[in-house]
Scaffold this motif. Sequence first.
Motif, short mmCIF file in Angstrom:
data_model
loop_
_atom_site.label_atom_id
_atom_site.label_comp_id
_atom_site.label_asym_id
_atom_site.label_seq_id
_atom_site.Cartn_x
_atom_site.Cartn_y
_atom_site.Cartn_z
N LEU A 113 0.84 -1.21 0.00
CA LEU A 113 0.00 0.00 0.00
C LEU A 113 0.86 1.26 0.00
N ALA A 114 1.90 1.28 0.86
CA ALA A 114 2.79 2.45 0.93
C ALA A 114 3.54 2.65 -0.38
N THR A 115 3.98 1.54 -0.99
CA THR A 115 4.71 1.62 -2.27
C THR A 115 3.79 2.14 -3.38
N ILE A 116 2.57 1.59 -3.46
CA ILE A 116 1.63 2.03 -4.50
C ILE A 116 1.31 3.51 -4.32
N SER A 117 1.09 3.92 -3.06
CA SER A 117 0.79 5.33 -2.79
C SER A 117 1.96 6.23 -3.21
N ALA A 118 3.19 5.85 -2.82
CA ALA A 118 4.37 6.64 -3.20
C ALA A 118 4.53 6.66 -4.73
N CYS A 119 4.18 5.54 -5.36
CA CYS A 119 4.34 5.42 -6.82
C CYS A 119 3.29 6.20 -7.61
N LEU A 120 2.25 6.74 -6.92
CA LEU A 120 1.35 7.65 -7.62
C LEU A 120 2.15 8.87 -8.09
N MET A 121 3.24 9.18 -7.37
CA MET A 121 4.12 10.27 -7.82
C MET A 121 4.91 9.83 -9.06
N ALA A 122 5.26 8.53 -9.14
CA ALA A 122 5.91 8.02 -10.35
C ALA A 122 4.94 8.06 -11.54
N LEU A 123 3.64 7.84 -11.25
CA LEU A 123 2.60 7.97 -12.28
C LEU A 123 2.59 9.41 -12.81
N ALA A 124 2.69 10.37 -11.87
CA ALA A 124 2.75 11.79 -12.25
C ALA A 124 4.00 12.09 -13.08
N VAL A 125 5.12 11.42 -12.75
CA VAL A 125 6.36 11.57 -13.52
C VAL A 125 6.13 11.09 -14.96
N GLY A 126 5.47 9.94 -15.12
CA GLY A 126 5.19 9.38 -16.44
C GLY A 126 4.33 10.31 -17.29
N THR A 127 3.27 10.89 -16.68
CA THR A 127 2.40 11.80 -17.45
C THR A 127 3.16 13.07 -17.84
N ALA A 128 4.03 13.54 -16.93
CA ALA A 128 4.84 14.74 -17.24
C ALA A 128 5.80 14.47 -18.39
N LEU A 129 6.43 13.28 -18.37
CA LEU A 129 7.37 12.91 -19.44
C LEU A 129 6.68 12.83 -20.80
N ALA A 130 5.50 12.20 -20.83
CA ALA A 130 4.84 11.91 -22.10
C ALA A 130 3.88 13.00 -22.56
N TRP A 131 3.68 14.04 -21.74
CA TRP A 131 2.73 15.11 -22.06
C TRP A 131 3.00 15.71 -23.44
N THR A 132 4.28 15.89 -23.78
CA THR A 132 4.63 16.53 -25.05
C THR A 132 4.24 15.67 -26.26
N SER A 133 4.22 14.35 -26.09
CA SER A 133 3.98 13.47 -27.24
C SER A 133 2.65 13.75 -27.93
N PRO A 134 1.51 13.81 -27.20
CA PRO A 134 0.26 14.17 -27.89
C PRO A 134 0.05 15.68 -28.06
N VAL A 135 0.67 16.50 -27.17
CA VAL A 135 0.37 17.94 -27.17
C VAL A 135 1.14 18.71 -28.24
N LEU A 136 2.43 18.39 -28.43
CA LEU A 136 3.24 19.15 -29.41
C LEU A 136 2.65 19.11 -30.83
N PRO A 137 2.22 17.92 -31.33
CA PRO A 137 1.62 17.93 -32.67
C PRO A 137 0.43 18.89 -32.79
N GLN A 138 -0.34 19.04 -31.68
CA GLN A 138 -1.47 19.99 -31.67
C GLN A 138 -0.96 21.42 -31.81
N LEU A 139 0.16 21.72 -31.10
CA LEU A 139 0.69 23.09 -31.08
C LEU A 139 1.42 23.45 -32.38
N TYR A 140 1.77 22.44 -33.19
CA TYR A 140 2.41 22.71 -34.48
C TYR A 140 1.38 23.11 -35.55
N LYS A 141 0.10 22.80 -35.29
CA LYS A 141 -0.94 23.06 -36.30
C LYS A 141 -1.23 24.56 -36.41
#
Length: 470
Positions: A23-51
């Motif tokens: 439980l403690a590991t999964i809870s702490a890893c919600l921050m790793a989930l946030a790291v993943g979304t931050a890393l990949a945010w540009t992948s879908p967003v940048l193509p939108q901003l190039y239009k």
Amino acid sequence: MEGTGMITEVPVRQEGRKLWQYLATISACLMALAVGTALAWTSPVLPQLYKESSWLVITKEQGSWVSSLLALGAILGAVPSGPMADKLGRKKTLLLLAAPFLLSWVIIIFAYKLWLIYLARFIIGAAVGAACVVVPTYISEIAETSTRGSLGAMFQLFITVGILLAFIFGTVMSYTTFAIVCALIEVGFLGSFIFMPESPIWLVNQGQKPEATIAMSVLRGDSYDPSEELAEAQREAEQAALRKSTVFDLVRTPAARKALLASLGGMFFQQLSGINAVIFYTVTIFQASGSSMSPDVASIIVAIVQMITTVIAAMIVDRAGRKPLLIFSSSVMLISLVALGLYFNTKMRGSDVSNLGWLPLTSLTLFMISFSVGMGPIPWMLMGELFPAETKAVASGIAVMLNWFLVFLVTKTFPAMNEGLGADVTFWIFAAIMALGTAFTYFYVPETKGKTSQEIQEELQGNVSKRTNA
């Protein structure tokens, strides 16, 4: 008492309950989930901003800065996070890190100029760099020896889940809704992690033995006797107190040098495997294979493959061991990169590659699977396992700084390498690095499976034979 001598020679390690460790590991890893979304945010967003029709039209060069500013922020964030976690505690530091994550998403939601997006990416980068130091440290300190591998692998697993979610949400949601969902992950982290115990190892180091006993009884269950485990942590803390830890302690003894070399080597080969370049090139490889699949679907499939294999790694790492998985991982990645290089070499020479359409897809999938089983999660795990409590935070900071510097280097130089040297030579360079990585793992990375922190330190000092013969 009969059998006492026997027990002294071959200590039987008691097992605690695992529920709260998970439980403690999964809870702490919600921050790793946030790291993943931050890393990949540009992948879908940048193509939108190039239009042309975008609310903010940016160039490819500006887009590359939106991507790479996160890596520069992460280098900066990794530096103070270790000392901060030593001073304030692992739990308080992680709770405080939610603030820059949330701030950056708020800026992205209300941004109306490009410089605000730059600022937000740099801020979230600093939080990502710090999280990559403190989360693995926290997990390695709350986990029992028998579960430390599978719990440690969860950090990488949650990052890959975050990447997958970002690919999916970014494809189906608007710019603003996507940012709000990313911010809500941090709210979920705060809501759950506030109830989790502090690291018992940190509490012992602070001389807070009663609090450490309470934290241990939460993490191991009421029927577990924490006295032996806490006594070992106490011995380590007392040894650490005899010498005030500085960055020079990382090179002062042969054991410390071996630990630093293995940890930094793991990070070095993880990033110079070309993982970010391969992810960057996923769409092109899918197109080169003659696939009619859309780039969005292709990237989602790759993320799913990575997530599934990271789950497998978490399940087998405590059985198979760190070293065999690393050697397997780098060897298969080497073969995949050679095959990718051969495909592009054949194509560039003008030969017919229509009957080789399966090769880039197969190579790419094999590369991602083998990365996710070893080279992805294990360097993060080793970072939390190889160092004693007094140098763990500063060593982790250095390892994470190196990791993010290499992320920045690879993502910034890959397009130029690809343009100047060609895709074939570029992939062959990464393959040569993986060959070195396999040899490095064989000679310089110690096996930490099933060993306590004390046993790992003794092995690094070369005292294994003394202990077994005792």
